[in-house]
Scaffold this motif. Structure first.
Motif, short mmCIF file in Angstrom:
data_model
loop_
_atom_site.label_atom_id
_atom_site.label_comp_id
_atom_site.label_asym_id
_atom_site.label_seq_id
_atom_site.Cartn_x
_atom_site.Cartn_y
_atom_site.Cartn_z
N LEU A 103 0.88 -0.99 0.00
CA LEU A 103 0.07 -0.12 0.07
C LEU A 103 0.81 1.26 -0.06
N ASP A 104 1.99 1.21 0.68
CA ASP A 104 2.82 2.34 0.63
C ASP A 104 3.46 2.47 -0.56
N ALA A 105 3.76 1.41 -1.64
CA ALA A 105 4.27 1.71 -3.06
C ALA A 105 3.15 2.07 -3.86
N VAL A 106 1.86 1.64 -3.58
CA VAL A 106 0.68 2.43 -4.16
C VAL A 106 0.47 3.88 -3.99
N SER A 107 0.73 4.09 -2.72
CA SER A 107 0.64 5.59 -2.51
C SER A 107 1.68 6.27 -3.21
#
Length: 237
Positions: A103-107
């Motif tokens: 999710l951090d990579a998505v953000s």
């Protein structure tokens, strides 16, 4: 002279609006309401959907926000919805480290920046941003065709190792409060911790390989809508 018999016509009761099973106390009929989650699932902006349906943009934005909360709720439940997202991002309802990293990579992705321009050009707070990140993450998972048995499968050797690690963990937990136990068995406890982490890394690598080998879903938006509708039917807004 005979009086004419006056027959009073019974007043017909107005047709009652069918209950909206997907949203409690909804002013919208179920038929009209379902246009909103469908538009949400296939990625239509609130402004465009308002024009197409005649529903106010304010109402659509409010429903979109509620749907994003429901998406997170569904994923945490562990139910097989939105691809294999609930298996990857959560374990026993709690976020996994690999899920947080994903999710951090998505953000930080360009995909998310483009998503924001369409759906939330003016973010109000971090909570809203987190829901938008999560929603995009679920769309990514739903867009992948991954057989759950392939994703969760373990090699016989790794399965035996993890079973032995679980038995050892039970022994450590049962004796943790025994005076002098931690000092006497420090090396065993540290080795168990290291082997457990190593086994988790091997399992994560297997899952990443399964994701990389997955095909793209031909109708990802429709699948997202189907999963969301099924969940809302049992867990309405």
């Amino acid at each position: 002279m005979r009086k004419k018999r006056i027959i009073k016509k019974k007043k017909l009761r107005p047709n009652l609006r069918p209950k909206n099973r997907y949203m409690g106390h909804a002013k919208l009929s179920e038929y009209k309401f379902l246009k909103v989650p469908r538009g949400f699932a296939i990625g239509i902006s609130s402004n465009s959907l308002a024009t197409a349906t005649g529903i106010s943009e304010k109402s659509i934005r409010a429903i979109y926000a509620a749907l994003r909360s429901k998406v997170m709720e569904a994923a945490k439940s562990g139910k097989p919805v939105f691809g294999i997202s609930s298996r990857y991002l959560f374990e026993n309802g709690k976020p996994t480290e690999k899920g947080k990293a994903f999710l951090d990579a998505v953000s930080k992705s360009g995909m998310f920046e483009a998503y924001l321009k369409i759906h939330a050009p003016r973010l109000r707070n971090k909570g809203e941003r987190d829901l938008l990140v999560f929603d995009l993450g679920m769309r990514i998972f739903t867009g992948l065709v991954v057989a759950e048995e392939d994703f969760l499968a373990l090699s016989p050797g790794l399965r035996r190792s993890m079973e032995q690690l679980i038995i050892l963990q039970i022994w450590i937990d049962a004796n943790a409060d025994t005076p002098g136990f931690a000092e006497e068995h420090r090396e065993t406890i540290e080795r168990h911790r290291a082997l457990k982490r190593m086994a988790e890394i091997v399992r994560e690598q297997h899952q990443i390989i399964a994701l990389r080998q997955s095909a793209k879903h031909r109708y990802a938006g429709e699948q997202y809508y189907t999963d969301l509708r099924k969940y809302l039917l049992k867990n309405p807004i």
